[in-house]
Design a protein around this motif. Sequence first.
Motif, PDB file in Angstrom:
ATOM      1  N   GLU A  64      40.681  26.245  46.876  1.00 19.59           N
ATOM      2  CA  GLU A  64      42.307  26.671  46.205  1.00 19.59           C
ATOM      3  C   GLU A  64      42.479  27.107  44.823  1.00 19.59           C
ATOM      4  O   GLU A  64      41.596  25.959  43.805  1.00 19.59           O
ATOM      5  CB  GLU A  64      42.918  25.500  46.768  1.00 19.59           C
ATOM      6  CG  GLU A  64      44.350  25.529  46.846  1.00 19.59           C
ATOM      7  CD  GLU A  64      44.766  27.544  47.673  1.00 19.59           C
ATOM      8  OE1 GLU A  64      44.413  26.826  48.690  1.00 19.59           O
ATOM      9  OE2 GLU A  64      45.838  27.630  47.828  1.00 19.59           O
ATOM     10  N   GLY A  65      42.861  27.788  44.158  1.00 24.38           N
ATOM     11  CA  GLY A  65      42.940  28.575  42.350  1.00 24.38           C
ATOM     12  C   GLY A  65      41.865  28.294  42.083  1.00 24.38           C
ATOM     13  O   GLY A  65      41.699  28.974  40.681  1.00 24.38           O
ATOM     14  N   ALA A  66      40.279  28.600  42.526  1.00 27.84           N
ATOM     15  CA  ALA A  66      38.826  28.895  41.371  1.00 27.84           C
ATOM     16  C   ALA A  66      39.011  29.986  41.742  1.00 27.84           C
ATOM     17  O   ALA A  66      39.544  31.146  42.802  1.00 27.84           O
ATOM     18  CB  ALA A  66      37.960  28.115  42.585  1.00 27.84           C
ATOM     19  N   LEU A  67      39.140  30.769  40.899  1.00 25.77           N
ATOM     20  CA  LEU A  67      38.641  32.555  40.828  1.00 25.77           C
ATOM     21  C   LEU A  67      38.020  33.341  40.468  1.00 25.77           C
ATOM     22  O   LEU A  67      36.620  32.573  40.302  1.00 25.77           O
ATOM     23  CB  LEU A  67      39.585  32.971  39.343  1.00 25.77           C
ATOM     24  CG  LEU A  67      41.510  32.909  39.660  1.00 25.77           C
ATOM     25  CD1 LEU A  67      42.185  32.719  38.146  1.00 25.77           C
ATOM     26  CD2 LEU A  67      41.969  33.334  40.038  1.00 25.77           C
ATOM     27  N   PHE A  68      37.609  34.273  41.196  1.00 22.46           N
ATOM     28  CA  PHE A  68      36.551  35.160  41.671  1.00 22.46           C
ATOM     29  C   PHE A  68      36.616  35.799  40.075  1.00 22.46           C
ATOM     30  O   PHE A  68      37.276  36.734  40.438  1.00 22.46           O
ATOM     31  CB  PHE A  68      35.480  35.796  42.883  1.00 22.46           C
ATOM     32  CG  PHE A  68      35.299  35.034  43.506  1.00 22.46           C
ATOM     33  CD1 PHE A  68      34.637  33.599  43.134  1.00 22.46           C
ATOM     34  CD2 PHE A  68      35.698  35.343  45.077  1.00 22.46           C
ATOM     35  CE1 PHE A  68      33.879  33.038  44.284  1.00 22.46           C
ATOM     36  CE2 PHE A  68      34.804  33.960  46.044  1.00 22.46           C
ATOM     37  CZ  PHE A  68      34.328  33.100  45.849  1.00 22.46           C
ATOM     38  N   GLN A  96      47.821  36.271  48.659  1.00 26.19           N
ATOM     39  CA  GLN A  96      47.250  36.142  47.162  1.00 26.19           C
ATOM     40  C   GLN A  96      46.929  37.714  46.638  1.00 26.19           C
ATOM     41  O   GLN A  96      46.003  38.192  47.316  1.00 26.19           O
ATOM     42  CB  GLN A  96      45.562  35.511  47.741  1.00 26.19           C
ATOM     43  CG  GLN A  96      45.976  33.900  48.259  1.00 26.19           C
ATOM     44  CD  GLN A  96      46.411  32.810  47.033  1.00 26.19           C
ATOM     45  OE1 GLN A  96      45.654  32.747  46.080  1.00 26.19           O
ATOM     46  NE2 GLN A  96      47.118  32.354  47.452  1.00 26.19           N
ATOM     47  N   GLY A  97      47.279  37.386  45.364  1.00 19.74           N
ATOM     48  CA  GLY A  97      47.307  39.041  44.799  1.00 19.74           C
ATOM     49  C   GLY A  97      45.520  39.514  44.377  1.00 19.74           C
ATOM     50  O   GLY A  97      44.469  38.032  44.476  1.00 19.74           O
ATOM     51  N   VAL A 152      39.276  40.200  39.595  1.00 11.93           N
ATOM     52  CA  VAL A 152      39.630  39.241  39.421  1.00 11.93           C
ATOM     53  C   VAL A 152      40.128  39.006  40.234  1.00 11.93           C
ATOM     54  O   VAL A 152      41.391  39.044  40.875  1.00 11.93           O
ATOM     55  CB  VAL A 152      40.479  38.828  38.076  1.00 11.93           C
ATOM     56  CG1 VAL A 152      40.409  37.302  38.302  1.00 11.93           C
ATOM     57  CG2 VAL A 152      39.513  39.048  36.648  1.00 11.93           C
ATOM     58  N   PRO A 154      41.635  35.377  43.990  1.00 10.46           N
ATOM     59  CA  PRO A 154      41.828  33.901  43.973  1.00 10.46           C
ATOM     60  C   PRO A 154      40.531  33.980  45.421  1.00 10.46           C
ATOM     61  O   PRO A 154      40.210  35.008  46.198  1.00 10.46           O
ATOM     62  CB  PRO A 154      42.463  33.271  44.668  1.00 10.46           C
ATOM     63  CG  PRO A 154      43.600  34.421  44.371  1.00 10.46           C
ATOM     64  CD  PRO A 154      42.582  36.192  43.887  1.00 10.46           C
TER      65      PRO A 154
ATOM     66  N   GLY B  65      49.972  33.520  44.457  1.00 10.89           N
ATOM     67  CA  GLY B  65      49.147  34.164  44.540  1.00 10.89           C
ATOM     68  C   GLY B  65      49.104  35.386  43.527  1.00 10.89           C
ATOM     69  O   GLY B  65      48.165  36.095  43.924  1.00 10.89           O
ATOM     70  N   ALA B  66      50.655  35.787  43.132  1.00  5.68           N
ATOM     71  CA  ALA B  66      50.276  35.941  41.949  1.00  5.68           C
ATOM     72  C   ALA B  66      49.361  36.296  40.898  1.00  5.68           C
ATOM     73  O   ALA B  66      49.741  34.599  40.113  1.00  5.68           O
ATOM     74  CB  ALA B  66      51.706  37.247  41.813  1.00  5.68           C
ATOM     75  N   LEU B  67      49.227  37.273  39.940  1.00  8.14           N
ATOM     76  CA  LEU B  67      48.040  36.980  39.609  1.00  8.14           C
ATOM     77  C   LEU B  67      48.597  37.274  37.935  1.00  8.14           C
ATOM     78  O   LEU B  67      49.250  38.907  38.161  1.00  8.14           O
ATOM     79  CB  LEU B  67      46.967  37.669  39.307  1.00  8.14           C
ATOM     80  CG  LEU B  67      45.986  36.462  41.006  1.00  8.14           C
ATOM     81  CD1 LEU B  67      44.339  37.583  40.186  1.00  8.14           C
ATOM     82  CD2 LEU B  67      45.822  35.051  39.906  1.00  8.14           C
ATOM     83  N   GLU B  95      44.987  22.524  40.300  1.00  9.32           N
ATOM     84  CA  GLU B  95      43.610  23.098  40.574  1.00  9.32           C
ATOM     85  C   GLU B  95      43.932  24.635  40.680  1.00  9.32           C
ATOM     86  O   GLU B  95      43.233  25.583  41.530  1.00  9.32           O
ATOM     87  CB  GLU B  95      44.314  22.882  42.367  1.00  9.32           C
ATOM     88  CG  GLU B  95      45.233  23.803  43.241  1.00  9.32           C
ATOM     89  CD  GLU B  95      46.742  24.126  43.144  1.00  9.32           C
ATOM     90  OE1 GLU B  95      47.217  22.628  42.264  1.00  9.32           O
ATOM     91  OE2 GLU B  95      48.058  24.715  43.513  1.00  9.32           O
ATOM     92  N   GLN B  96      45.064  25.186  39.611  1.00  9.45           N
ATOM     93  CA  GLN B  96      44.379  26.936  39.172  1.00  9.45           C
ATOM     94  C   GLN B  96      43.934  26.953  38.230  1.00  9.45           C
ATOM     95  O   GLN B  96      43.850  26.129  36.883  1.00  9.45           O
ATOM     96  CB  GLN B  96      46.117  26.994  38.893  1.00  9.45           C
ATOM     97  CG  GLN B  96      46.853  26.857  39.902  1.00  9.45           C
ATOM     98  CD  GLN B  96      46.847  27.883  41.610  1.00  9.45           C
ATOM     99  OE1 GLN B  96      46.365  28.288  41.020  1.00  9.45           O
ATOM    100  NE2 GLN B  96      46.700  27.180  43.037  1.00  9.45           N
ATOM    101  N   GLY B  97      42.822  27.677  38.247  1.00 13.03           N
ATOM    102  CA  GLY B  97      41.957  28.073  37.729  1.00 13.03           C
ATOM    103  C   GLY B  97      42.480  29.216  36.882  1.00 13.03           C
ATOM    104  O   GLY B  97      43.875  29.612  36.712  1.00 13.03           O
ATOM    105  N   VAL B  99      40.584  32.786  34.108  1.00 11.11           N
ATOM    106  CA  VAL B  99      39.675  33.973  33.372  1.00 11.11           C
ATOM    107  C   VAL B  99      39.705  34.273  32.359  1.00 11.11           C
ATOM    108  O   VAL B  99      40.630  34.564  31.846  1.00 11.11           O
ATOM    109  CB  VAL B  99      39.049  34.499  34.578  1.00 11.11           C
ATOM    110  CG1 VAL B  99      37.890  35.499  34.336  1.00 11.11           C
ATOM    111  CG2 VAL B  99      38.374  34.294  36.397  1.00 11.11           C
ATOM    112  N   ILE B 130      35.206  31.259  33.168  1.00 11.27           N
ATOM    113  CA  ILE B 130      35.512  31.429  34.363  1.00 11.27           C
ATOM    114  C   ILE B 130      36.349  29.648  34.142  1.00 11.27           C
ATOM    115  O   ILE B 130      34.704  29.062  34.649  1.00 11.27           O
ATOM    116  CB  ILE B 130      34.701  32.153  35.734  1.00 11.27           C
ATOM    117  CG1 ILE B 130      33.708  33.217  35.842  1.00 11.27           C
ATOM    118  CG2 ILE B 130      35.237  30.995  36.970  1.00 11.27           C
ATOM    119  CD1 ILE B 130      33.581  33.725  36.860  1.00 11.27           C
ATOM    120  N   PRO B 133      38.627  25.070  38.166  1.00 14.53           N
ATOM    121  CA  PRO B 133      40.133  24.563  38.651  1.00 14.53           C
ATOM    122  C   PRO B 133      40.084  22.728  38.042  1.00 14.53           C
ATOM    123  O   PRO B 133      38.979  22.290  37.442  1.00 14.53           O
ATOM    124  CB  PRO B 133      40.146  24.043  39.912  1.00 14.53           C
ATOM    125  CG  PRO B 133      39.650  25.717  40.641  1.00 14.53           C
ATOM    126  CD  PRO B 133      38.460  25.554  39.453  1.00 14.53           C
TER     127      PRO B 133
END
Lengths: 184, 184
Positions: A64-68, A96-97, A152, A154, B65-67, B95-97, B99, B130, B133
């Motif tokens: 949760e919260g980690a981005l790819f 999730q966007g 990028v 989630p 969920g919006a970036l 918990e939010q990462g 990039v 990257i 979190p």
Amino acid sequence: MNSDIFMPSQLTWATGALAGGPLIRKTTRLADLPGIFADGEAWKCGNPQKSVYDVDVLGSPVGEGALFVGVTHLRAGNVGDEFFMTRGHFHQRREQGEVYFGLRGCGLLLLQTEAGDARLEQVTAGSVHIIPPFTAHRLINTGNETLSSLAVWPSIAGHDYAALAEGFTLRIFASGEGYEVRHG
Amino acid sequence: MNSDIFMPSQLTWATGALAGGPLIRKTTRLADLPGIFADGEAWKCGNPQKSVYDVDVLGSPVGEGALFVGVTHLRAGNVGDEFFMTRGHFHQRREQGEVYFGLRGCGLLLLQTEAGDARLEQVTAGSVHIIPPFTAHRLINTGNETLSSLAVWPSIAGHDYAALAEGFTLRIFASGEGYEVRHG
């Protein structure tokens, strides 16, 4: 505590090449895309091993919260008159966007809401596409070279292809030197 | 349904310039950074109106969920021997990462966990960072030109500066032609 300097992964903007980190590549071939293109006969006649797109994803933490971070390389080509495109998907976690950045080539980003409202954004080197929550997305290569796009998203977003079983409401076909948008 | 083609915002990779969309710029000046630099006397003697960094953020939807997409332009400079840097922060939603992508200039990304473990990543044009979190982050400009960095982060992440009241555990100072990392 560590005062060593860590050398991160590198992205070559002009080509979309990722290096210097653990990389996972997934290749999607023509054979992997039944029912995606309008002209099923032309699809059957194509080389099933032809690579339509590669997605390179940097190995990184999940949760949760980690981005790819990943890059899609969508090849130039057609099935009948319809341009090569990605399968396209909603996120399994609909809220999730995602963000796309055009890196090279020319194409379109097709966005579609759950109600079926569609919208096309022009993808070029340097274009920025903020894909809102609850929005399916597909890349279409309308040019003569590979379309590469940085993404990028989630790590927990997931993919839901089944929700698009009836497809997107717009299709893009070659027309003269350019393209034509058709509904349905 | 709309088959018009939408022209998205554009990012010039070489400079970090964003265009073609609603843009919000926040400038952080020397006067806005009390207690951040080790040498408080040198900070007091600096021009309080001096811009240390600008952050440009594209206006876009907000919600779970919006970036967001933004670019930080961190100027070259020092306070005493310590390089210009951003304030640095944890996300309010820990918990939010996030990039970061290095666009131009040379610098360091300082990452620190809640336990105080720190790590430095080299920021250069094309570097990919990257940020996991639960990790505070700060940019430091160790070069002679503006350090520009693209960022993508969850709109709901928020900023928590108070949690870093005791600061990061590493500081970066000019040393000869390069830099020196000091603890504490």
